[in-house]
Design a protein around this motif. Structure first.
Motif, PDB file in Angstrom:
ATOM      1  N   VAL A 333      -7.513  -6.155  74.988  1.00 27.79           N
ATOM      2  CA  VAL A 333      -6.585  -7.290  74.964  1.00 27.79           C
ATOM      3  C   VAL A 333      -6.110  -7.523  73.535  1.00 27.79           C
ATOM      4  O   VAL A 333      -6.750  -7.113  72.573  1.00 27.79           O
ATOM      5  N   MET A 334      -4.975  -8.177  73.407  1.00 25.39           N
ATOM      6  CA  MET A 334      -4.463  -8.539  72.097  1.00 25.39           C
ATOM      7  C   MET A 334      -3.668  -9.828  72.171  1.00 25.39           C
ATOM      8  O   MET A 334      -3.268 -10.265  73.259  1.00 25.39           O
ATOM      9  N   LYS A 335      -3.469 -10.409  71.027  1.00 25.73           N
ATOM     10  CA  LYS A 335      -2.763 -11.678  70.886  1.00 25.73           C
ATOM     11  C   LYS A 335      -1.501 -11.381  70.097  1.00 25.73           C
ATOM     12  O   LYS A 335      -1.515 -10.568  69.170  1.00 25.73           O
ATOM     13  N   LEU A 336      -0.408 -12.005  70.494  1.00 30.86           N
ATOM     14  CA  LEU A 336       0.879 -11.654  69.894  1.00 30.86           C
ATOM     15  C   LEU A 336       1.492 -12.803  69.106  1.00 30.86           C
ATOM     16  O   LEU A 336       2.635 -12.730  68.684  1.00 30.86           O
ATOM     17  N   SER A 337       0.740 -13.887  68.895  1.00 35.92           N
ATOM     18  CA  SER A 337       1.273 -15.053  68.185  1.00 35.92           C
ATOM     19  C   SER A 337       1.905 -14.620  66.858  1.00 35.92           C
ATOM     20  O   SER A 337       1.359 -13.775  66.155  1.00 35.92           O
ATOM     21  N   PRO A 338       3.048 -15.224  66.507  1.00 33.88           N
ATOM     22  CA  PRO A 338       3.739 -14.832  65.275  1.00 33.88           C
ATOM     23  C   PRO A 338       2.821 -14.910  64.066  1.00 33.88           C
ATOM     24  O   PRO A 338       2.204 -15.939  63.829  1.00 33.88           O
ATOM     25  N   GLY A 339       2.726 -13.824  63.320  1.00 35.99           N
ATOM     26  CA  GLY A 339       1.903 -13.809  62.113  1.00 35.99           C
ATOM     27  C   GLY A 339       0.421 -13.736  62.376  1.00 35.99           C
ATOM     28  O   GLY A 339      -0.377 -13.684  61.453  1.00 35.99           O
ATOM     29  N   LYS A 340       0.026 -13.774  63.624  1.00 31.34           N
ATOM     30  CA  LYS A 340      -1.403 -13.769  63.945  1.00 31.34           C
ATOM     31  C   LYS A 340      -1.734 -12.758  65.032  1.00 31.34           C
ATOM     32  O   LYS A 340      -2.694 -12.937  65.789  1.00 31.34           O
ATOM     33  N   ALA A 341      -0.926 -11.695  65.158  1.00 28.15           N
ATOM     34  CA  ALA A 341      -1.188 -10.693  66.183  1.00 28.15           C
ATOM     35  C   ALA A 341      -2.500  -9.975  65.878  1.00 28.15           C
ATOM     36  O   ALA A 341      -2.925  -9.872  64.727  1.00 28.15           O
ATOM     37  N   THR A 342      -3.184  -9.541  66.921  1.00 25.61           N
ATOM     38  CA  THR A 342      -4.449  -8.833  66.736  1.00 25.61           C
ATOM     39  C   THR A 342      -4.370  -7.464  67.380  1.00 25.61           C
ATOM     40  O   THR A 342      -3.540  -7.218  68.263  1.00 25.61           O
ATOM     41  N   LEU A 343      -5.262  -6.583  66.959  1.00 24.37           N
ATOM     42  CA  LEU A 343      -5.321  -5.231  67.505  1.00 24.37           C
ATOM     43  C   LEU A 343      -6.421  -5.157  68.543  1.00 24.37           C
ATOM     44  O   LEU A 343      -7.502  -5.723  68.363  1.00 24.37           O
ATOM     45  N   PRO A 344      -6.181  -4.443  69.632  1.00 26.05           N
ATOM     46  CA  PRO A 344      -7.152  -4.420  70.729  1.00 26.05           C
ATOM     47  C   PRO A 344      -8.309  -3.452  70.487  1.00 26.05           C
ATOM     48  O   PRO A 344      -8.217  -2.561  69.653  1.00 26.05           O
ATOM     49  N   GLY A 345      -9.384  -3.676  71.230  1.00 21.53           N
ATOM     50  CA  GLY A 345     -10.470  -2.713  71.298  1.00 21.53           C
ATOM     51  C   GLY A 345     -11.555  -2.876  70.246  1.00 21.53           C
ATOM     52  O   GLY A 345     -11.334  -3.416  69.166  1.00 21.53           O
ATOM     53  N   ALA A 346     -12.771  -2.410  70.601  1.00 14.73           N
ATOM     54  CA  ALA A 346     -13.881  -2.367  69.647  1.00 14.73           C
ATOM     55  C   ALA A 346     -13.543  -1.349  68.571  1.00 14.73           C
ATOM     56  O   ALA A 346     -13.009  -0.290  68.863  1.00 14.73           O
ATOM     57  N   LYS A 347     -13.879  -1.712  67.327  1.00  8.24           N
ATOM     58  CA  LYS A 347     -13.379  -0.896  66.221  1.00  8.24           C
ATOM     59  C   LYS A 347     -14.478  -0.355  65.312  1.00  8.24           C
ATOM     60  O   LYS A 347     -15.622  -0.800  65.328  1.00  8.24           O
ATOM     61  N   GLN A 348     -14.051   0.577  64.509  1.00 12.02           N
ATOM     62  CA  GLN A 348     -14.871   1.084  63.426  1.00 12.02           C
ATOM     63  C   GLN A 348     -13.950   1.236  62.217  1.00 12.02           C
ATOM     64  O   GLN A 348     -12.736   1.420  62.386  1.00 12.02           O
ATOM     65  N   VAL A 349     -14.530   1.097  61.035  1.00  9.02           N
ATOM     66  CA  VAL A 349     -13.774   1.390  59.819  1.00  9.02           C
ATOM     67  C   VAL A 349     -14.369   2.651  59.222  1.00  9.02           C
ATOM     68  O   VAL A 349     -15.583   2.720  59.002  1.00  9.02           O
ATOM     69  N   TYR A 350     -13.533   3.652  59.025  1.00  8.54           N
ATOM     70  CA  TYR A 350     -13.992   4.894  58.395  1.00  8.54           C
ATOM     71  C   TYR A 350     -13.464   4.941  56.969  1.00  8.54           C
ATOM     72  O   TYR A 350     -12.260   4.789  56.748  1.00  8.54           O
ATOM     73  N   ARG A 351     -14.383   5.112  56.056  1.00  8.65           N
ATOM     74  CA  ARG A 351     -14.004   5.121  54.633  1.00  8.65           C
ATOM     75  C   ARG A 351     -14.077   6.532  54.072  1.00  8.65           C
ATOM     76  O   ARG A 351     -15.100   7.207  54.202  1.00  8.65           O
ATOM     77  N   GLY A 352     -12.996   6.958  53.461  1.00 10.07           N
ATOM     78  CA  GLY A 352     -12.968   8.278  52.839  1.00 10.07           C
ATOM     79  C   GLY A 352     -12.459   8.178  51.419  1.00 10.07           C
ATOM     80  O   GLY A 352     -12.132   7.085  50.940  1.00 10.07           O
ATOM     81  N   ALA A 353     -12.395   9.286  50.736  1.00 10.75           N
ATOM     82  CA  ALA A 353     -11.968   9.297  49.339  1.00 10.75           C
ATOM     83  C   ALA A 353     -10.533   8.796  49.211  1.00 10.75           C
ATOM     84  O   ALA A 353     -10.152   8.217  48.197  1.00 10.75           O
ATOM     85  N   ASP A 354      -9.735   9.000  50.242  1.00  9.50           N
ATOM     86  CA  ASP A 354      -8.333   8.585  50.176  1.00  9.50           C
ATOM     87  C   ASP A 354      -8.096   7.228  50.830  1.00  9.50           C
ATOM     88  O   ASP A 354      -6.960   6.858  51.099  1.00  9.50           O
ATOM     89  N   GLY A 355      -9.157   6.493  51.124  1.00  7.38           N
ATOM     90  CA  GLY A 355      -8.973   5.144  51.656  1.00  7.38           C
ATOM     91  C   GLY A 355      -9.641   4.963  53.001  1.00  7.38           C
ATOM     92  O   GLY A 355     -10.427   5.808  53.450  1.00  7.38           O
ATOM     93  N   ASP A 356      -9.312   3.838  53.625  1.00  4.63           N
ATOM     94  CA  ASP A 356      -9.982   3.445  54.868  1.00  4.63           C
ATOM     95  C   ASP A 356      -9.069   3.676  56.067  1.00  4.63           C
ATOM     96  O   ASP A 356      -7.855   3.492  55.982  1.00  4.63           O
ATOM     97  N   LEU A 358      -8.746   2.312  59.984  1.00  2.00           N
ATOM     98  CA  LEU A 358      -9.201   1.403  61.032  1.00  2.00           C
ATOM     99  C   LEU A 358      -9.012   2.129  62.358  1.00  2.00           C
ATOM    100  O   LEU A 358      -7.887   2.505  62.704  1.00  2.00           O
ATOM    101  N   ALA A 359     -10.125   2.339  63.047  1.00  2.00           N
ATOM    102  CA  ALA A 359     -10.109   3.205  64.230  1.00  2.00           C
ATOM    103  C   ALA A 359     -10.802   2.512  65.389  1.00  2.00           C
ATOM    104  O   ALA A 359     -11.391   1.440  65.236  1.00  2.00           O
ATOM    105  N   LEU A 360     -10.740   3.114  66.535  1.00  2.00           N
ATOM    106  CA  LEU A 360     -11.541   2.626  67.658  1.00  2.00           C
ATOM    107  C   LEU A 360     -12.994   3.057  67.443  1.00  2.00           C
ATOM    108  O   LEU A 360     -13.272   4.079  66.810  1.00  2.00           O
ATOM    109  N   ARG A 361     -13.907   2.263  67.998  1.00  2.00           N
ATOM    110  CA  ARG A 361     -15.303   2.492  67.650  1.00  2.00           C
ATOM    111  C   ARG A 361     -15.806   3.853  68.103  1.00  2.00           C
ATOM    112  O   ARG A 361     -16.646   4.460  67.449  1.00  2.00           O
TER     113      ARG A 361
END
Lengths: 439, 439
Positions: A333-356, A358-361
């Motif tokens: 699910v996601m929320k679409l309110s102006p300026g406050k939209a969210t991304l759906p799904g359980a997530k993971q952040v993968y960090r590498g030498a070139d940055g992060d 944001l992925a699905l878990r």
């Protein structure tokens, strides 16, 4: 702290879910939407308090009676709430990790009513913790190699906050705290000098300094600015000499005026008196901006007492944090309110030498990337992990070293753009289709 | 909260005083040195928490052991501290009183070690309380006649702070709080609507609103901005109609976007549907500045949820408060530090039609003036007085009505200059003579 530390709407929604059997697993994601103007990064913190809250989550008798009698919930709702404990799963970025906007600090997977009820507390602990830890780390970066001591207890927002501030300034690398109750609770180094009232009570600096040197000969720090700072330094030198204190045991504290100029003059006086090992401490409305100026000017200050402005994170006293439903009963699910939209799904952040990224878990990490979120609770119970203060300190030092200089800049820093994985982008597009927005 | 909620230097100074028999009465004065840029006045608050602390002032066994073993105090000091209770006198400006810079909020007269040890806690409670109450009152002044509700619990600095914020927003005239634990503790009206997650969990607004109207038919407030605000309003109207809810029971909440524009469009839609009695609530990053704009534009908003920015007093998150020794053993004292000089002696503030006079406590009031400080503790025990929440509210309303418009201005307000009595000026001059300052 019990489960009633929540907002009324959480109670209402939880009751409604329970009545309707809407107790499937929900995934909520807690993150900062955007960073304050002068923040190039955040330091994740507050997880310790959040997990303590979840471990103790339960309504007590008085609270249940209140929900029945004043809030007006029917007995059947109250009975359901009476037995409720937190039985869910939590993934979190461990304390001390450097994070950026949109990156989840915490993800909760639990039966919907539980996950909903804890929203208020989770936001409170993680927003406050991350706000203060981030501020304190900025002071560390600005102070060069000088020692920092937490002086915030007198102006935190309530007394409980003083504990959190002491704990998190230590995480940031402060070497001690003035707040004795925090030093006891967290095993920190208690630090204290003297106040102006001490000098005033004796009536003159000489008598006060002599008494203090006699009572605390191990390492007396003389506060020298009650009347006239330079005269105060001279008195401190005189008293230290007469008491036969070795230089390395002597300290003076400056608490007002032009700290750069006064510290230079004090250093000259101390050195001329042969007290080259004596230490100069400074305090008084300090923050990272003031520290950076003093550091850049080469002020001969060995340690700083930093209080109020870190304790309330004065230039950015809150974060635009959110705790958002991203999946319910397997449905993203996601929320679409102006300026406050969210991304759906359980997530993971993968960090590498070139940055992060944001992925699905459940995605595979991109090559050479490591995950930031790790399981911290399963079925309501702690998952062993590296969560000691020393672990958090080590993590922080590692992450700070890896930050590009532009992100560490105190004013108008560069922002780290977090890339979205293809899978997350795709899921967001498909989820959004289900809710066409009119404009 | 026990007596160890203090800074180490207070403990050291107290120990030193005790060893030297320096236990004569000391008078400490607590005041704000200067006001933040956008504050034309302050509202005194936090006294309730401060007096509770003094009533319970005592070191427990664990704390005493810590002072012995870790802080290194000799047993003789620890024995003295073990028996210590607060036995002094306190004069204070009662909660809800409008005050200005340099006017004492609290004056403590107690044996010097006691009066010193409580410094950290007194500063904490009164600074935080006065900061939040002042901010909340500004919101009240900016909101016209609209209802205000405290939504701060999720972003106060720690969970204890949520209680203080709820209590003090009520003092300011807010009509309720979302924080259920505070509503229970202080007998406030708990207020709650629904979150976006509720809509998302159902999957569509229609189902969510129908369920909510069924579960909470007394006065459901529908959150309409999860996907598209205007479509959300239309759904709310449709659901209210079908459920046969009388207009005055229906509410909608706007939480994002252009609140002025959206409230106007929502009002039109509600009115066209015959729901002229339906109420519009707005929330989302609101503070006195946003409220003033909406009020000035005549936004048709009946109530506001105001949270984070009041909870942390975002534009002025602390006060430059001080707790200063002004008399010891009958001898007036003062501090001359640059920018931080203090005035000697126990004081009184006399308020008249032409402004305030800062005077010595035992002076006669100027004609037509009334004293602001009153005794609240004698020999450590509460002095009966008008200290109920209703008393504080009444006091606040009285004082607000008497404030000149320039002092109430939200930005760059006029500052009230407090005059010094001739006796106070004379005492300061004589006391200063005792400490000539070199420059």
């Amino acid at each position: 702290m019990t489960a009633l530390h929540t907002d009324l709407y959480e109670i209402r929604m939880a009751a409604s879910y329970l009545r309707r059997g809407m107790t499937e697993p929900a995934v909520f994601s807690l993150f900062a939407r955007r960073l304050p103007r002068h923040r190039g990064f955040l330091v994740a913190a507050g997880l310790a308090e959040a997990l303590d809250f979840l471990a103790g989550f339960a309504f007590d008798h008085e609270e249940l009676a209140y929900l029945r009698q004043v809030v007006g919930l029917p007995q059947s709702d109250v009975d359901e709430l009476a037995g409720m404990r937190f039985t869910g799963e939590a993934w979190a970025v461990p304390e001390g990790t450097v994070v950026h906007a949109d990156e989840p600090l915490l993800e909760i997977t639990a039966p919907l009513p539980q996950a909903q009820l804890i929203e208020t507390a989770m936001l409170n602990f993680l927003t406050f913790g991350t706000t203060v830890a981030s501020k304190a780390v900025r002071c560390r970066l600005a102070a060069g190699g000088a020692d920092l001591v937490d002086f915030a207890a007198r102006r935190t927002q309530g007394t409980d906050a003083a504990f959190t501030v002491a704990r998190l300034t230590a995480l940031a690398g402060f070497s001690g705290t003035s707040h004795v109750a925090s030093a006891l609770r967290y095993g920190l180094r208690p630090v204290g000098t003297m106040a102006h009232s001490y000098v005033q009570a004796f009536g003159d600096e000489r008598s006060a300094f002599e008494a203090f040197a006699e009572d605390f000969p191990v390492a007396p720090v003389f506060l020298v600015d009650t009347y006239d700072t330079i005269a105060g330094v001279e008195q401190a030198i005189e008293v230290a000499r007469r008491a036969g204190l070795p230089a390395e045991r002597v300290g003076i504290r400056l608490d007002s005026g032009d700290l750069l100029e006064l510290s230079r003059r004090a250093r000259v006086l101390l050195d001329e008196a042969g007290l080259t090992g004596a230490r100069i401490m400074a305090s008084g409305s300090l923050d990272e901006y003031a520290l950076a100026e003093l550091t850049a000017a080469g002020a001969p200050i060995d340690s700083y007492g930093v209080g109020t402005k870190v304790g309330v994170s004065a230039d950015a006293p809150y974060l635009d944090s959110a705790y958002k439903l991203v999946e319910y009963a397997g449905r993203p699910v996601m929320k679409l309110s102006p300026g406050k939209a969210t991304l759906p799904g359980a997530k993971q952040v993968y960090r590498g030498a070139d940055g992060d990224v944001l992925a699905l878990r459940d995605e595979e990490p991109p090559p050479g990337h490591r995950p930031l979120l790790e399981p911290v609770l399963r079925a309501g119970r702690r998952v062993p992990g590296r969560h000691t203060p020393a672990d958090a300190r080590e993590r922080l030092e590692h992450d700070l070293a890896a930050l590009p200089p532009g992100a560490r800049r105190l004013r108008e820093p560069d922002r780290t753009q977090v890339r979205l994985s293809a899978a997350l982008t795709g899921l967001a597009a498909r989820t959004r289709l289900a809710h066409p927005v009119r404009h």
